[in-house]
Motif scaffolding. Structure first.
Motif, PDB file in Angstrom:
ATOM      1  N   LEU A  48       0.824  -0.990  -0.140  1.00  0.00           N
ATOM      2  CA  LEU A  48       0.184   0.014   0.185  1.00  0.00           C
ATOM      3  C   LEU A  48       0.791   1.290  -0.240  1.00  0.00           C
ATOM      4  O   LEU A  48       0.684   2.194  -0.835  1.00  0.00           O
ATOM      5  N   PHE A  49       2.051   1.272   0.764  1.00  0.00           N
ATOM      6  CA  PHE A  49       2.736   2.661   1.184  1.00  0.00           C
ATOM      7  C   PHE A  49       3.571   2.613  -0.218  1.00  0.00           C
ATOM      8  O   PHE A  49       3.900   3.798  -0.628  1.00  0.00           O
ATOM      9  N   ARG A  50       4.184   1.220  -0.693  1.00  0.00           N
ATOM     10  CA  ARG A  50       4.699   1.336  -2.140  1.00  0.00           C
ATOM     11  C   ARG A  50       4.066   2.105  -3.197  1.00  0.00           C
ATOM     12  O   ARG A  50       4.566   2.807  -4.106  1.00  0.00           O
ATOM     13  N   ARG A  51       2.822   1.713  -3.165  1.00  0.00           N
ATOM     14  CA  ARG A  51       2.153   2.264  -4.468  1.00  0.00           C
ATOM     15  C   ARG A  51       1.681   3.549  -4.284  1.00  0.00           C
ATOM     16  O   ARG A  51       1.242   4.388  -5.315  1.00  0.00           O
ATOM     17  N   LEU A  52       1.701   4.123  -3.004  1.00  0.00           N
ATOM     18  CA  LEU A  52       1.232   5.441  -2.784  1.00  0.00           C
ATOM     19  C   LEU A  52       2.382   6.386  -2.505  1.00  0.00           C
ATOM     20  O   LEU A  52       2.349   7.421  -3.682  1.00  0.00           O
ATOM     21  N   PHE A  53       3.557   5.911  -2.147  1.00  0.00           N
ATOM     22  CA  PHE A  53       4.576   6.889  -1.881  1.00  0.00           C
ATOM     23  C   PHE A  53       5.659   6.591  -3.061  1.00  0.00           C
ATOM     24  O   PHE A  53       6.549   7.338  -3.299  1.00  0.00           O
ATOM     25  N   GLY A  54       5.524   5.432  -3.586  1.00  0.00           N
ATOM     26  CA  GLY A  54       6.305   5.034  -4.677  1.00  0.00           C
ATOM     27  C   GLY A  54       6.091   5.109  -6.131  1.00  0.00           C
ATOM     28  O   GLY A  54       5.874   6.329  -6.640  1.00  0.00           O
ATOM     29  N   GLU A  55       5.170   3.989  -6.599  1.00  0.00           N
ATOM     30  CA  GLU A  55       4.814   4.146  -8.011  1.00  0.00           C
ATOM     31  C   GLU A  55       3.884   5.120  -8.219  1.00  0.00           C
ATOM     32  O   GLU A  55       3.622   5.686  -9.327  1.00  0.00           O
ATOM     33  N   GLY A  56       2.665   5.464  -7.442  1.00  0.00           N
ATOM     34  CA  GLY A  56       1.635   6.384  -7.644  1.00  0.00           C
ATOM     35  C   GLY A  56       1.994   7.732  -7.769  1.00  0.00           C
ATOM     36  O   GLY A  56       2.375   8.423  -8.627  1.00  0.00           O
ATOM     37  N   ALA A  57       2.016   8.323  -6.414  1.00  0.00           N
ATOM     38  CA  ALA A  57       2.225   9.679  -6.236  1.00  0.00           C
ATOM     39  C   ALA A  57       3.452  10.261  -6.680  1.00  0.00           C
ATOM     40  O   ALA A  57       3.681  11.284  -7.340  1.00  0.00           O
ATOM     41  N   PHE A  58       4.454   9.280  -6.323  1.00  0.00           N
ATOM     42  CA  PHE A  58       5.954  10.029  -6.687  1.00  0.00           C
ATOM     43  C   PHE A  58       5.973   9.965  -8.344  1.00  0.00           C
ATOM     44  O   PHE A  58       6.675  10.946  -8.841  1.00  0.00           O
ATOM     45  N   ASN A  59       5.748   9.013  -9.108  1.00  0.00           N
ATOM     46  CA  ASN A  59       5.808   8.724 -10.545  1.00  0.00           C
ATOM     47  C   ASN A  59       5.162   9.863 -10.838  1.00  0.00           C
ATOM     48  O   ASN A  59       5.351  10.598 -12.083  1.00  0.00           O
ATOM     49  N   ALA A  60       3.768  10.329 -10.365  1.00  0.00           N
ATOM     50  CA  ALA A  60       2.904  11.172 -11.067  1.00  0.00           C
ATOM     51  C   ALA A  60       3.653  12.497 -10.947  1.00  0.00           C
ATOM     52  O   ALA A  60       3.348  13.474 -11.896  1.00  0.00           O
ATOM     53  N   ALA A  61       4.284  12.837  -9.899  1.00  0.00           N
ATOM     54  CA  ALA A  61       5.004  14.233  -9.769  1.00  0.00           C
ATOM     55  C   ALA A  61       6.423  14.135 -10.452  1.00  0.00           C
ATOM     56  O   ALA A  61       7.014  15.157 -11.014  1.00  0.00           O
ATOM     57  N   PHE A  62       7.117  13.210 -10.266  1.00  0.00           N
ATOM     58  CA  PHE A  62       8.567  13.016 -10.366  1.00  0.00           C
ATOM     59  C   PHE A  62       8.734  12.895 -12.054  1.00  0.00           C
ATOM     60  O   PHE A  62       9.882  13.597 -12.634  1.00  0.00           O
ATOM     61  N   VAL A  63       8.209  12.126 -12.834  1.00  0.00           N
ATOM     62  CA  VAL A  63       8.339  11.806 -14.309  1.00  0.00           C
ATOM     63  C   VAL A  63       8.292  12.856 -15.040  1.00  0.00           C
ATOM     64  O   VAL A  63       9.141  13.346 -15.612  1.00  0.00           O
ATOM     65  N   PRO A  64       7.082  13.832 -14.896  1.00  0.00           N
ATOM     66  CA  PRO A  64       7.154  14.866 -15.643  1.00  0.00           C
ATOM     67  C   PRO A  64       8.373  15.816 -15.303  1.00  0.00           C
ATOM     68  O   PRO A  64       8.834  16.562 -16.406  1.00  0.00           O
ATOM     69  N   ALA A  65       8.547  16.231 -14.128  1.00  0.00           N
ATOM     70  CA  ALA A  65       9.578  17.069 -13.865  1.00  0.00           C
ATOM     71  C   ALA A  65      11.023  16.587 -14.340  1.00  0.00           C
ATOM     72  O   ALA A  65      11.665  17.422 -14.941  1.00  0.00           O
ATOM     73  N   PHE A  66      11.258  15.120 -14.213  1.00  0.00           N
ATOM     74  CA  PHE A  66      12.654  14.508 -14.660  1.00  0.00           C
ATOM     75  C   PHE A  66      12.532  14.801 -16.153  1.00  0.00           C
ATOM     76  O   PHE A  66      13.708  15.255 -16.841  1.00  0.00           O
ATOM     77  N   ALA A  67      11.454  14.527 -17.015  1.00  0.00           N
ATOM     78  CA  ALA A  67      11.528  14.588 -18.507  1.00  0.00           C
ATOM     79  C   ALA A  67      11.603  15.836 -18.777  1.00  0.00           C
ATOM     80  O   ALA A  67      12.361  16.344 -19.718  1.00  0.00           O
ATOM     81  N   GLY A  68      11.025  16.816 -18.136  1.00  0.00           N
ATOM     82  CA  GLY A  68      11.190  18.283 -18.365  1.00  0.00           C
ATOM     83  C   GLY A  68      12.688  18.960 -18.345  1.00  0.00           C
ATOM     84  O   GLY A  68      13.273  19.605 -18.984  1.00  0.00           O
ATOM     85  N   ALA A  69      13.247  18.318 -17.046  1.00  0.00           N
ATOM     86  CA  ALA A  69      14.530  18.816 -16.808  1.00  0.00           C
ATOM     87  C   ALA A  69      15.552  18.295 -17.828  1.00  0.00           C
ATOM     88  O   ALA A  69      16.464  18.862 -18.395  1.00  0.00           O
ATOM     89  N   LEU A  70      15.339  16.916 -18.121  1.00  0.00           N
ATOM     90  CA  LEU A  70      16.309  16.208 -19.456  1.00  0.00           C
ATOM     91  C   LEU A  70      16.056  17.035 -20.696  1.00  0.00           C
ATOM     92  O   LEU A  70      17.039  17.176 -21.363  1.00  0.00           O
ATOM     93  N   VAL A  71      14.951  17.540 -21.067  1.00  0.00           N
ATOM     94  CA  VAL A  71      14.610  18.209 -22.117  1.00  0.00           C
ATOM     95  C   VAL A  71      15.191  19.571 -22.312  1.00  0.00           C
ATOM     96  O   VAL A  71      15.890  19.783 -23.292  1.00  0.00           O
TER      97      VAL A  71
END
Length: 518
Positions: A48-71
């Motif tokens: 439950l915590f993995r999907r909330l703090f890891g895959e779910g909320a983290f990826n939702a916020a981190f992946v766009p920011a990381f992709a934007g910084a990379l580009v």
């Protein structure tokens, strides 16, 4: 997008198949008794915590920011963001793990209040959860590095890592179980060991991709990190509402007769096969794609990607839902009815499969619609919907648990998922972020018609064929029913124009021509 979806989907399918082998072993050894109930609760909390703090909320916020910084800023800036976030995540999750180990009896009194009526089962659940809780910081760091790999269009290693989870649990059940107090203890230690292996695997994959991360770098609240944290906070509920609803299911199921937690677990595992292969793969591939298209000002391409995501989701989820609902008993009997898991347990789990299957298309659509918000930096809207859906699920659970028992728990989750998907879609349309195009309007009703035809045929076959007295006979019946369903849906889909096989074949040929994803 199809190439990425198929890469993630193929590895996820391999993991799910191994997962079924694992669950077949667990069912035969533990059945649906107190040890099984205790282990499944112990597994639920870190997941439950993995999907909330890891895959779910983290990826939702981190992946766009990381992709934007990379580009926009280059590889060094993107690596700095990933390292700062890994340091903060490790610090926060380390603290959470210590608190969990100390206060585990109080935590389980909230998560599984019904276990307190059986002191031995409650004590066993506390002991097993303390072992598995160490998996939490490890697998959340796996989710972080997986997000880095996904943003780099490297999907294979992150998708393959869960394979080792299943392998370690099977190995523990065979090799470690004779040397510890219960098979549940062996499984719990297998969970913990798999976390170290998965973390090492994705870290080396990131290193090979030119993005080696220093996981122990001192944390710092730089502006990009603060922005990710700001978006991550509401996303804890918005991205993980399905998991919160499943946690509510455990709370309610713990108050039902012994075995209810296990029935729901085995039913959820069957439904998770199409959900994981289709929903997780689509969500994983769609979020970075939409983020890049929107940051590049390609709004029309983003609309098209979302439409094709919905279309692909329903093309796979609708027949899966119809087939599971119509053939739940043959499937559960073939998979689990052996050893300590008898016919009554298979029938009880099959009833829950039928209820969960009603919500399967909605579960998948949530995975498709949520990236439409996350890619635009909007994590607040899904959390508002999520809070409402969690409350609705709890209310429906309380309403249904009396007359329907554990089946009512599954039905409440399915209905809440439809409300969640419907509200997400409605808001995307209202904001002009999702316009249903002509192709989707034409094909989706035809997919529904083809799935209905398939469901009727499968239900008639499941009724006409005996379940079988041996494992081999039960497997033969299930294979016949599933195979017939696939043939009927394909034929009905082509006849009704739900999909064009030449188009699907062309996409597959293009995938092979381009080669596999790294």
């Amino acid at each position: 997008m199809l190439r990425s979806v198929m890469t993630v989907g193929a590895w996820t399918m391999a993991s799910r198949i191994l997962g079924f082998a694992r669950d077949i072993m667990i069912a035969a050894r533990l059945g649906a008794g107190p040890v099984a109930d205790a282990f499944f609760v112990a597994l639920k909390l870190p997941n439950l915590f993995r999907r909330l703090f890891g895959e779910g909320a983290f990826n939702a916020a981190f992946v766009p920011a990381f992709a934007g910084a990379l580009v926009k800023e280059g590889q060094d800036a993107a690596r700095d963001l990933a390292e700062r976030m890994s340091a903060l995540l490790a610090l926060w999750l380390g603290l959470l793990t210590v608190l969990g180990l100390v206060f585990m009896p109080q935590v389980l009194a909230l998560l599984a209040p019904g276990f307190r009526a059986e002191p031995e089962k409650f004590a066993l659940a506390v002991e097993l959860t303390r072992i598995t809780f160490g998996y939490l910081p490890l697998i959340c760091l796996v989710a972080l590095i997986s997000g880095v790999l996904n943003a780099l269009d490297r999907f294979a290693a992150a998708a393959a890592a869960p394979v080792f989870f299943n392998l370690f649990l099977m190995a523990a059940l065979v090799g470690l179980a004779p040397h510890v107090a219960t098979p549940g203890h062996a499984l719990a230690w297998g969970v913990l060991a798999s976390g170290f292996v998965q973390l090492a695997m994705v870290w080396f994959a990131a290193r090979q991709a030119g993005m080696a991360l220093r996981l122990l770098r001192p944390p710092a609240l730089t502006p990009p990190v603060r922005e990710v944290l700001r978006k991550m906070a509401p996303g804890v509920l918005g991205a993980g509402v399905t998991q919160i609803n499943l946690a509510v299911d455990v709370v309610i199921a713990s108050m039902l007769p012994s075995g209810a937690v296990s029935y729901l677990y085995y039913a959820d595992r069957v439904v998770q096969l199409p959900l994981g292969v289709v929903g997780a793969a689509l969500g994983t591939a769609l979020l970075p794609l939409l983020a890049r298209q929107l940051r590049g000002g390609q709004s029309l391409s983003a609309h098209r990607s979302l439409n094709r995501g919905v279309e692909l989701a329903l093309l796979l989820a609708l027949p899966a839902a119809a087939g599971l609902a119509a053939a739940a008993m043959p499937i559960m009997a073939a998979l689990f009815q052996r050893g300590a898991f008898g016919e009554a347990a298979a029938a009880a789990s099959a009833a829950a499969v039928m209820a969960y299957a009603l919500g399967l298309p909605a579960f998948v659509l949530v995975k498709v619609f949520a990236p439409g918000f996350f890619a635009r930096g909007d994590t607040a809207t899904p959390v508002k919907i999520g809070l409402f859906v969690v409350a609705l699920n709890l209310a429906l659970n309380l309403l249904f648990m009396g007359p329907l028992g554990h089946v009512g728990v599954a039905l409440a989750t399915a209905l809440a998922a439809w409300v969640n998907a419907g509200l997400l879609a409605w808001l995307l349309v209202r904001r002009g972020a999702y316009v249903v195009d002509r192709r989707a309007r034409r094909r989706v009703p035809r997919m529904l018609a083809a799935a209905t035809v398939m469901g009727i045929v499968v239900a008639l076959l499941a009724w006409a064929l005996p379940v079988g007295a041996t494992s081999l006979a039960r497997a033969a019946v299930a294979a016949t029913v599933i195979g017939a369903g696939g043939v009927v849906f394909t034929a009905a889909g082509i006849a009704l124009g739900a999909f064009d096989p030449r188009e699907v074949w062309g996409m597959l040929r293009r995938k092979r021509a381009k080669g596999g994803a790294g």
